[in-house]
Enzyme design. Structure first.
Site, PDB file in Angstrom:
ATOM      1  N   HIS A  53      64.340  17.184  24.124  1.00  0.00           N
ATOM      2  CA  HIS A  53      64.147  18.246  23.140  1.00  0.00           C
ATOM      3  C   HIS A  53      63.717  17.674  21.794  1.00  0.00           C
ATOM      4  O   HIS A  53      62.836  18.226  21.119  1.00  0.00           O
ATOM      5  CB  HIS A  53      65.451  19.041  23.006  1.00  0.00           C
ATOM      6  CG  HIS A  53      65.398  20.146  22.012  1.00  0.00           C
ATOM      7  ND1 HIS A  53      66.117  20.118  20.838  1.00  0.00           N
ATOM      8  CD2 HIS A  53      64.709  21.316  22.007  1.00  0.00           C
ATOM      9  CE1 HIS A  53      65.886  21.218  20.154  1.00  0.00           C
ATOM     10  NE2 HIS A  53      65.039  21.967  20.840  1.00  0.00           N
ATOM     11  N   GLU A  56      60.056  16.805  21.938  1.00  0.00           N
ATOM     12  CA  GLU A  56      59.234  18.010  21.792  1.00  0.00           C
ATOM     13  C   GLU A  56      59.102  18.401  20.320  1.00  0.00           C
ATOM     14  O   GLU A  56      58.018  18.753  19.845  1.00  0.00           O
ATOM     15  CB  GLU A  56      59.856  19.149  22.604  1.00  0.00           C
ATOM     16  CG  GLU A  56      59.218  20.509  22.390  1.00  0.00           C
ATOM     17  CD  GLU A  56      60.243  21.595  22.131  1.00  0.00           C
ATOM     18  OE1 GLU A  56      60.094  22.314  21.125  1.00  0.00           O
ATOM     19  OE2 GLU A  56      61.190  21.726  22.928  1.00  0.00           O
ATOM     20  N   HIS A  57      60.211  18.357  19.577  1.00  0.00           N
ATOM     21  CA  HIS A  57      60.154  18.676  18.146  1.00  0.00           C
ATOM     22  C   HIS A  57      59.262  17.704  17.387  1.00  0.00           C
ATOM     23  O   HIS A  57      58.470  18.108  16.537  1.00  0.00           O
ATOM     24  CB  HIS A  57      61.566  18.637  17.553  1.00  0.00           C
ATOM     25  CG  HIS A  57      62.308  19.926  17.673  1.00  0.00           C
ATOM     26  ND1 HIS A  57      62.790  20.601  16.579  1.00  0.00           N
ATOM     27  CD2 HIS A  57      62.655  20.673  18.757  1.00  0.00           C
ATOM     28  CE1 HIS A  57      63.411  21.699  16.975  1.00  0.00           C
ATOM     29  NE2 HIS A  57      63.343  21.764  18.305  1.00  0.00           N
ATOM     30  N   GLU A 133      70.134  23.700  14.679  1.00  0.00           N
ATOM     31  CA  GLU A 133      69.910  24.459  15.908  1.00  0.00           C
ATOM     32  C   GLU A 133      71.143  24.386  16.813  1.00  0.00           C
ATOM     33  O   GLU A 133      71.540  25.388  17.418  1.00  0.00           O
ATOM     34  CB  GLU A 133      68.679  23.917  16.629  1.00  0.00           C
ATOM     35  CG  GLU A 133      68.221  24.745  17.805  1.00  0.00           C
ATOM     36  CD  GLU A 133      66.938  24.222  18.437  1.00  0.00           C
ATOM     37  OE1 GLU A 133      66.523  24.796  19.455  1.00  0.00           O
ATOM     38  OE2 GLU A 133      66.363  23.236  17.921  1.00  0.00           O
TER      39      GLU A 133
END
Length: 428
Positions: A53, A56-57, A133
């Site tokens: 993740h 991806e960021h 998040e």
């Protein structure tokens, strides 16, 4: 390069193993395209929780020739948008632009994967963003319950961990760790360039050959096999108005021939307002606002579940009724319910053909899962072929496949007794 398929979605395999697939939708002026990678959270090593993740960021935080702002400005200068998503088994990087701007979009998408900068200052900022998040997810019980559920079903495994990671794990990843993970998992044989909408296949192939030829020809390491265990997970220490509950059972891989019968059963049980769960738990008894069932298919396993949120004082009754409905559906489902479930499945399939983004995503996932696009007629045919006996057998097999998973979060002294009620599915 291999030859294209002659009709329908067009497919070309580049020399290094990257697959290019497209579907022209002549009535559209825009193109949805992206790069899909057959690697996600379950490909993380034990000390890499959350790195998929984070990668991806970081994809949008600059490359050797583009700044983070430059990436956004180039796409938005032509009216496009760009995004990415991480799942358990896949990661995707997507854009939507006018058909004529496909080369620019693919150039940007390939650049962020082939030449990411991983600037330490940008990385530090993104650590903070993801920590926020994670905090937001922890503050959202109807999200958190799914993490508890997945972890209890597959304990001690990457497939059972939250995709986001933890603040400590995410902050431990520097540029070198990101590059190591990327080089190990972003390999050409498990990479798909997919596009749908206003797209010419030959032009897409030519651009892809220029942009993604540098990725390694060797396949990525295989994901570790999953191991379903089940059991009980009750989260505490939260002052919530509602109790959030999940009951689960081991399901099927999306490659299993019985998957369509199980999906039909799942829809009959809790797939809409006419479903057994909605009508009995909400409409007849008023025990909750939201209740539904689902099935997640993975490469080598699956997970069936029922979710509901209710008042702490109604937990036992809700779980008792839900278990009753699971068992009753197996024995008493009707031809009318079967027909409704099939219609729901067909509409879901057809809806993907009405959106270029959904169609590109569908094509890419099918290529990663099956090595070919699955014709709509073939899928519909398999759904239509499911009989009442097939759906009942799928439900019976579900009950007999393993012990239940029960996850709960929120108020109510009866959460543990509700877990014991859910165990009735083991004895069925």
């Amino acid at each position: 390069m291999s030859k294209d398929t002659p009709v329908g979605p067009r497919i070309t395999t580049l020399d290094n193993g990257v697959t290019v697939v497209s579907d022209s939708m002549p009535h559209l002026a825009t193109t949805s395209l992206g790069i899909w990678v057959g690697a996600g959270a379950r490909d993380e090593e034990p000390d890499e929780h959350g790195i998929s993740h984070l990668l991806e960021h970081m994809a949008f935080k600059g490359t050797r020739r583009r700044s983070a702002r430059g990436i956004a400005e180039e796409i938005e200068a032509v009216g496009g948008d760009i995004n990415a998503a991480t799942s358990v088994e896949h990661t995707s990087y997507n854009a939507r632009v006018l058909g004529e701007d496909m080369p620019l979009a693919l150039d940007v998408l390939s650049d962020i994967l082939a030449a990411p900068a991983f600037d330490p200052e940008e990385l530090a900022r993104e650590h903070n963003v993801i920590e926020q998040e994670i905090g937001a997810a922890l503050d959202t019980p109807d999200d958190l319950i799914f993490d508890l559920f997945q972890e209890r079903a597959f304990p001690g495994q990457a497939i059972g961990r939250s995709i986001l990671g933890t603040p400590a794990s995410v902050r431990s990843f520097g540029p070198d760790r990101l590059r190591t993970y990327l080089a190990r998992n972003y390999r050409a044989p498990k990479m798909i360039v997919a596009a749908a909408g206003a797209v010419e296949h030959e032009a897409l192939v030519a651009e892809a050959a220029r942009r993604v030829s540098g990725f390694a020809r060797e396949d990525k390491p295989a994901s570790l096999p999953s191991r379903y265990e089940g059991g009980v997970e009750i989260g505490g220490g939260r002052d919530l108005e509602q109790a959030h509950l999940m009951i689960g059972l081991p399901g099927l891989s999306y490659r299993d021939p019985g998957i369509h019968a199980l999906q039909v059963f799942t829809n009959i049980l809790g797939g809409g307002m006419s479903s057994r769960l909605f009508q009995e738990v909400r409409e007849a008894r008023g025990l909750c606002y939201a209740v539904y069932s689902f099935h997640w298919g993975y490469a080598d396993t699956g997970l069936f579940g029922v979710y509901a949120g209710t008042d702490g004082g109604d937990v036992d009754e809700l779980v008792d009724v839900a278990v009753d409905q699971i068992l009753a559906t197996i024995d008493t489902m009707t031809e009318a319910e079967l027909a409704r479930s099939k219609a729901q499945a067909k509409v879901g399939l057809l809806a993907a053909l009405e959106s270029s983004g959904a169609r590109a995503d569908q094509l890419a996932r099918q290529m990663l899962a099956f090595g070919r696009p699955i014709p709509l007629e073939e899928i519909v045919g398999k759904v239509e072929a499911v009989t009442l006996d097939d759906a009942r057998a799928a439900g019976k097999a579900l009950i007999g496949r393993g012990r239940p998973t029960f996850a709960a979060l929120g108020p109510g002294k009866s959460l543990e007794s509700a877990a014991r009620i859910a165990e009735r599915l083991s004895a069925a």
